[in-house]
Design a protein around this motif. Sequence first.
Motif, mmCIF file in Angstrom:
data_model
loop_
_atom_site.group_PDB
_atom_site.id
_atom_site.type_symbol
_atom_site.label_atom_id
_atom_site.label_comp_id
_atom_site.label_asym_id
_atom_site.label_seq_id
_atom_site.Cartn_x
_atom_site.Cartn_y
_atom_site.Cartn_z
ATOM 1 N N ARG A 76 0.814 -1.211 0.000
ATOM 2 C CA ARG A 76 0.000 0.000 0.000
ATOM 3 C C ARG A 76 0.850 1.263 0.000
ATOM 4 N N TYR A 77 0.252 2.338 -0.573
ATOM 5 C CA TYR A 77 0.844 3.672 -0.626
ATOM 6 C C TYR A 77 2.042 3.735 -1.574
ATOM 7 N N GLU A 78 1.976 2.963 -2.676
ATOM 8 C CA GLU A 78 3.028 3.077 -3.693
ATOM 9 C C GLU A 78 3.018 4.468 -4.319
ATOM 10 N N ASN A 79 1.837 5.129 -4.324
ATOM 11 C CA ASN A 79 1.779 6.476 -4.896
ATOM 12 C C ASN A 79 2.660 7.454 -4.114
ATOM 13 N N ILE A 80 2.805 7.214 -2.798
ATOM 14 C CA ILE A 80 3.687 8.070 -1.997
ATOM 15 C C ILE A 80 5.141 7.854 -2.418
ATOM 16 N N LEU A 81 5.480 6.618 -2.723
ATOM 17 C CA LEU A 81 6.838 6.342 -3.218
ATOM 18 C C LEU A 81 7.090 7.069 -4.534
ATOM 19 N N LEU A 82 6.079 7.072 -5.422
ATOM 20 C CA LEU A 82 6.246 7.738 -6.714
ATOM 21 C C LEU A 82 6.509 9.221 -6.524
ATOM 22 N N ASP A 83 5.841 9.828 -5.549
ATOM 23 C CA ASP A 83 6.081 11.243 -5.276
ATOM 24 C C ASP A 83 7.511 11.488 -4.802
ATOM 25 N N ARG A 84 8.136 10.452 -4.273
ATOM 26 C CA ARG A 84 9.535 10.564 -3.808
ATOM 27 C C ARG A 84 10.513 10.023 -4.847
ATOM 28 N N ASP A 85 10.009 9.802 -6.076
ATOM 29 C CA ASP A 85 10.838 9.252 -7.166
ATOM 30 C C ASP A 85 11.418 7.893 -6.800
ATOM 31 N N LEU A 86 10.604 7.065 -6.139
ATOM 32 C CA LEU A 86 10.980 5.705 -5.775
ATOM 33 C C LEU A 86 9.932 4.742 -6.302
ATOM 34 N N MET A 87 10.333 3.474 -6.474
ATOM 35 C CA MET A 87 9.381 2.463 -6.906
ATOM 36 C C MET A 87 9.787 1.101 -6.351
ATOM 37 N N VAL A 88 8.808 0.182 -6.305
ATOM 38 C CA VAL A 88 9.052 -1.184 -5.838
ATOM 39 C C VAL A 88 9.428 -2.050 -7.041
ATOM 40 N N GLN A 100 -1.366 5.791 -25.223
ATOM 41 C CA GLN A 100 -0.639 4.543 -25.461
ATOM 42 C C GLN A 100 0.794 4.913 -25.839
ATOM 43 N N PHE A 101 1.727 4.012 -25.525
ATOM 44 C CA PHE A 101 3.141 4.348 -25.673
ATOM 45 C C PHE A 101 3.793 3.432 -26.704
ATOM 46 N N TYR A 102 4.684 4.041 -27.515
ATOM 47 C CA TYR A 102 5.283 3.329 -28.646
ATOM 48 C C TYR A 102 6.801 3.515 -28.629
ATOM 49 N N ASP A 103 7.489 2.523 -29.242
ATOM 50 C CA ASP A 103 8.937 2.646 -29.399
ATOM 51 C C ASP A 103 9.249 3.356 -30.704
ATOM 52 N N ARG A 104 10.521 3.500 -31.001
ATOM 53 C CA ARG A 104 10.912 4.270 -32.181
ATOM 54 C C ARG A 104 10.541 3.557 -33.473
ATOM 55 N N ASN A 105 10.188 2.291 -33.384
ATOM 56 C CA ASN A 105 9.745 1.553 -34.574
ATOM 57 C C ASN A 105 8.224 1.482 -34.661
ATOM 58 N N ASP A 106 7.555 2.329 -33.869
ATOM 59 C CA ASP A 106 6.088 2.429 -33.855
ATOM 60 C C ASP A 106 5.407 1.170 -33.349
ATOM 61 N N ASN A 107 6.101 0.425 -32.504
ATOM 62 C CA ASN A 107 5.503 -0.746 -31.877
ATOM 63 C C ASN A 107 4.940 -0.363 -30.511
ATOM 64 N N LEU A 108 3.753 -0.875 -30.191
ATOM 65 C CA LEU A 108 3.124 -0.603 -28.903
ATOM 66 C C LEU A 108 3.949 -1.230 -27.783
ATOM 67 N N VAL A 109 4.168 -0.462 -26.700
ATOM 68 C CA VAL A 109 5.003 -0.909 -25.587
ATOM 69 C C VAL A 109 4.120 -1.177 -24.373
ATOM 70 N N ASP A 110 4.379 -2.294 -23.709
ATOM 71 C CA ASP A 110 3.690 -2.609 -22.463
ATOM 72 C C ASP A 110 4.258 -1.707 -21.359
ATOM 73 N N ILE A 111 3.386 -0.974 -20.673
ATOM 74 C CA ILE A 111 3.868 -0.008 -19.659
ATOM 75 C C ILE A 111 3.542 -0.478 -18.245
ATOM 76 N N ALA A 112 3.483 -1.799 -18.056
ATOM 77 C CA ALA A 112 3.171 -2.308 -16.711
ATOM 78 C C ALA A 112 4.184 -1.817 -15.677
ATOM 79 N N LYS A 113 5.422 -1.596 -16.095
ATOM 80 C CA LYS A 113 6.465 -1.167 -15.160
ATOM 81 C C LYS A 113 6.778 0.326 -15.292
ATOM 82 N N ILE A 114 5.948 1.021 -16.060
ATOM 83 C CA ILE A 114 6.160 2.450 -16.304
ATOM 84 C C ILE A 114 5.084 3.244 -15.571
ATOM 85 N N HIS A 115 5.482 4.402 -15.052
ATOM 86 C CA HIS A 115 4.542 5.261 -14.335
ATOM 87 C C HIS A 115 4.457 6.611 -15.058
ATOM 88 N N PRO A 116 3.434 6.795 -15.920
ATOM 89 C CA PRO A 116 3.282 8.082 -16.603
ATOM 90 C C PRO A 116 2.676 9.131 -15.678
#
Length: 432
Positions: free
Chosen positions: A52-64, A207-223
């Motif tokens: 719980r409270y991963e959003n607080i970690l994001l505010d501190r530029d941290l992640m699990v 939605q997020f894409y790489d330089r070859n216009d392929n869709l990227v899975d952002i499960a580990k990305i925090h926009p």
Amino acid sequence: MENNQNKNKKGVYILLSIFIASAIWFFVDEYGNNGGPYLQEKTVEDIPIEYRYENILLDRDLMVLEEGTTATIDLTLEGGRRLLSRLDRSDIQVTVDLSAIAAPGIQNLSYKISFSNNRFNNLTRKTTSPGYATVNISELNKKTVDIRCELVGNVADGYSAGALQLEQTTVDIRGLDADIEAISYAKVTLDIGKDAMETVSRELTCQFYDRNDNLVDIAKIHPSADAVLVTLPIYVTKDLTLEIDLLESAGLRADNMNISIEPAAITVTGDAIELRNVERITIGELDLLTVPKNGISTHSFSVSIPETWQNVNNVTRATITVSFKDMVFAKIPVKEITYINQPEGKEIYPITQELMISVYGKRADVETIVPERLSVTADFRDFSGASGIYTVPVTAEIASGKDVGISGKYEIKVDIQELDPGFSLEPDLPAE
């Protein structure tokens, strides 16, 4: 007889003893937690941990990080057999509070264990495996990427699309270098449909894409934003008729006017929704009292439109030409003049014996006006202390129901005299 009664009592006691023993056994089996042969143990495996409270970690530029972080635990509980038999993995919640973490690295945190049903609170926690949650905390890296918008659909004939408007044109993404470096840009898709005739505005998921216009899975990305508001203005070009508001008075009516406006219309471009029901523009007011009653007159007015519209013709002023269709004048002689608010103790002697009142309007109305239909009133409210010859303004009104106006201002001359103190308006009575 007595033996039978004793036998019956004995039977009742036996049944009562059995019932009490069964109740005690049931209670211990269901709720017992004081040790002894009635208690059993049960191990529930692979219970997922909720961090719980991963959003607080994001505010501190941290992640699990998943790697090195405990995902599940095994929990051994002790309690009554029947209660344990009813316990399922879904009845157990294991949570870990991340709000106190302020730095990257391996952290060992305690669990909080709760149950979906309070009856399971009677169970005793024996062991957990592992004994604490190991959490692998990493610093977040940040990258800014552009947001692109793909348009789908078409604009109807006679309409045009304006510049595409995005609430924001970039989005920040945070995560590990290896994950965020793969992302080149974000994209949203705006479908305006077929033959769009009005402005389209929608909140669209990125939605997020790489330089070859392929869709990227952002499960580990925090926009920094999951969606963006996108607006495509749809414009229409229309000819709008110019018109003027006429302020009417007695004898001066709009239906008796010849009116022309130059130019008669202007061309504007604007938001299709705003212009949907607009066919005319009112450029001002013209008081017919200010219009000469003979001949033709012209009046200039500025042409203004809302700031959100474009004046295609660049027309800034319009000229109004007006004249009366049917306008005649007549002078009506009036001798009957009414006095109001006469000064007390004074007599008023008229010097002006007759007024010529000018009237105007349509011929058919003016021809019906006779002196009896005009009322002229002189008000002496401001002459209470006056004596001598004065000019007093009067008001003239048409007593008829005809639509006729009166032009000009009028006044009369009168002689105001003090009454003789012995003067009486009462007639003298003959002596007896």
